[in-house]
Design a protein around this motif. Structure first.
Motif, PDB file in Angstrom:
ATOM      1  N   ASP A  11     100.204 -54.498 100.858  1.00  0.00           N
ATOM      2  CA  ASP A  11     100.955 -55.112 101.242  1.00  0.00           C
ATOM      3  C   ASP A  11     102.819 -55.459 101.708  1.00  0.00           C
ATOM      4  OD1 ASP A  11      98.344 -55.620 103.408  1.00  0.00           O
ATOM      5  OD2 ASP A  11      97.646 -57.552 101.709  1.00  0.00           O
ATOM      6  N   LEU A  14     104.062 -53.190 103.355  1.00  0.00           N
ATOM      7  CA  LEU A  14     104.351 -53.527 105.007  1.00  0.00           C
ATOM      8  C   LEU A  14     105.481 -54.197 105.484  1.00  0.00           C
ATOM      9  CD1 LEU A  14     100.537 -52.877 105.058  1.00  0.00           C
ATOM     10  CD2 LEU A  14     102.216 -51.177 106.798  1.00  0.00           C
ATOM     11  N   GLN A 201     102.053 -46.508 113.851  1.00  0.00           N
ATOM     12  CA  GLN A 201     100.651 -46.956 112.327  1.00  0.00           C
ATOM     13  C   GLN A 201     101.602 -46.797 111.301  1.00  0.00           C
ATOM     14  OE1 GLN A 201      97.211 -45.770 113.954  1.00  0.00           O
ATOM     15  NE2 GLN A 201      96.495 -47.324 114.284  1.00  0.00           N
ATOM     16  N   ASN A 297      92.585 -41.511 111.554  1.00  0.00           N
ATOM     17  CA  ASN A 297      92.934 -42.417 111.133  1.00  0.00           C
ATOM     18  C   ASN A 297      91.613 -43.110 110.295  1.00  0.00           C
ATOM     19  OD1 ASN A 297      95.623 -42.586 112.620  1.00  0.00           O
ATOM     20  ND2 ASN A 297      94.768 -44.017 114.384  1.00  0.00           N
ATOM     21  N   THR A 371      96.007 -47.482 103.095  1.00  0.00           N
ATOM     22  CA  THR A 371      96.042 -48.278 104.532  1.00  0.00           C
ATOM     23  C   THR A 371      96.195 -47.932 104.976  1.00  0.00           C
ATOM     24  OG1 THR A 371      96.105 -50.691 105.038  1.00  0.00           O
ATOM     25  CG2 THR A 371      97.624 -49.966 103.747  1.00  0.00           C
ATOM     26  N   GLN A 373      97.703 -49.093 108.746  1.00  0.00           N
ATOM     27  CA  GLN A 373      97.855 -50.556 109.796  1.00  0.00           C
ATOM     28  C   GLN A 373      99.131 -50.429 110.774  1.00  0.00           C
ATOM     29  OE1 GLN A 373      98.626 -54.714 107.891  1.00  0.00           O
ATOM     30  NE2 GLN A 373      97.438 -53.449 106.118  1.00  0.00           N
ATOM     31  N   GLU A 374      99.250 -51.502 112.118  1.00  0.00           N
ATOM     32  CA  GLU A 374     100.320 -51.214 113.014  1.00  0.00           C
ATOM     33  C   GLU A 374     101.730 -51.901 112.244  1.00  0.00           C
ATOM     34  OE1 GLU A 374     101.106 -53.316 117.817  1.00  0.00           O
ATOM     35  OE2 GLU A 374      99.073 -52.317 116.491  1.00  0.00           O
TER      36      GLU A 374
END
Length: 375
Positions: A11, A14, A201, A297, A371, A373-374
């Motif tokens: 997190d 990102l 992504q 993915n 992970t 994620q976009e």
């Protein structure tokens, strides 16, 4: 601790990427007049069936393995998201004029095994030429401005966690330089990007690096060598499991039949050897507890893995899933911009990405979490 901290580190990664990158900065392969090939670790190429116009497969950012003179920052170990410095250097630009190409790597670098000419003028992740390149013309995709792409560097320190204390990395000349115990980063992360259904992504790979005594240590991603090409981005590693003696990972397991439950979570590997030998780093996706991302993915985790070539089974924590029949995954047939054919049959996942268990210098890497994620 890994299970708790892995998502936290991802997190944070990102959040950093979202402050430094704009999804609109990413472009398409079509803007450069090239196809979407895959670059395996030893510098060889593998074809990749295109899906829908504009999309492209997972691609790794470029890496810098030495500090650039004349700057206040230390670029050693940094990633160059769009390989701006390599591109500038290759096209005789000014931004990358001081770059030592023997101390750099990028996804499309040296893809033809010779002089990095096959994908010229694209030497990394596609960038938005319409937004950045004053010379862009759809009719002449190979005519480019050498310094027109965005320069986005993310340092080695920024890809460590916790990273509140500046790191002094040990060198060959001064091997004792480092942080006091308790202030060394416990985790590191690296990333990849892809355009999927028109959206960008990002995949985050979290891992630990330990020394001989099990203590965390300062770490710089190392340039590949030997069976891992020095000109290809080193992390994450990529494997082509469509090649003999492997087989694409598909729903239903090794035999492709979902009703034979015993093998649904298994993937095909080489026949077990009589005498155990070490699994090569580029095949260490087979290791127990490994985290793996495939081209659809999907994220897999190895439950039963191989520590040596004598071990006979690789099974995931859950069966290989069925993938929905959508063109973003399997493509359609187009002619002149018009759809002429339906969605193709699921061929199974051929390409996978992972953190190896060792790097070229022999450091032990422990995959912690993956992970997608976009951006």
């Amino acid at each position: 601790n890994d299970d708790i901290m892995g998502p936290i580190v991802a997190d944070n990664a990102l959040a950093l990427l979202r402050t430094r990158l704009n999804p609109e900065w990413f472009g398409t392969m079509e803007e450069f007049g090239v196809g979407d090939l895959m670059f395996v670790n030893a510098g060889a190429m593998a074809t990749h069936t295109p899906t829908i116009p504009g999309d492209w497969e997972w691609k790794r950012p470029g890496f810098l393995f030495s500090n650039l003179s004349g700057t206040t920052a230390d670029e050693q170990g940094a990633i160059d998201v769009f390989s701006a410095l390599v591109t500038s250097k290759q096209l005789s630009g000014t931004v990358g004029a001081a770059l030592n190409l023997t101390k750099a790597a990028s996804e499309n670098f040296d893809g033809d095994g010779g002089g990095a000419t096959l994908f010229a003028p694209l030497y990394g992740i596609p960038y938005n030429r319409r937004g950045f390149d004053p010379l862009y013309s759809p009719g002449a995709p190979t005519v480019v401005h050498a310094d027109s792409l965005p320069l986005v560097l993310i340092s080695a320190e920024e890809r460590s966690y916790p990273n509140g204390v500046p790191m002094a990395f040990p060198t060959i000349a001064n091997p004792v330089v480092g942080q006091p115990k308790g202030k060394r980063p416990s985790f590191y992360w690296d990333c990849m990007f892809r355009r999927f259904a028109g959206r960008i992504q990002v995949a985050i790979f979290v891992y630990r690096v330990v020394d001989g005594g099990g203590e965390p240590r300062e770490y710089l991603v190392n340039q590949g060598s030997g069976t891992i090409a020095s000109t290809i981005s080193p992390l994450p590693l990529m494997a082509d499991v469509g090649l003999t003696p492997y087989a694409p990972w598909r729903y239903g397991g090794i035999d492709g039949i979902a009703t034979t439950l015993f093998d649904n979570a298994m993937v095909k590997i080489p026949a077990a050897a009589t005498t155990p030998t070490t699994i090569l780093p580029e095949q260490s996706w087979q290791s127990p507890n490994q985290w793996v991302l495939d081209e659809y993915n999907a994220i897999h985790r190895v439950l039963l893995g191989r520590k040596t070539s004598k071990d006979a089974v690789v099974a995931m924590t859950r069966p290989i899933p069925p993938y929905p029949p959508i063109p973003e995954l399997f493509g359609t047939t187009y002619s002149g911009g018009t759809t002429t054919g339906g969605v193709g049959v699921d061929p199974g996942a051929r390409f996978i990405w992972f953190i190896p268990t060792t790097d070229p210098r022999g450091f032990s890497l422990t995959p912690v979490y993956v992970t997608v994620q976009e951006l």
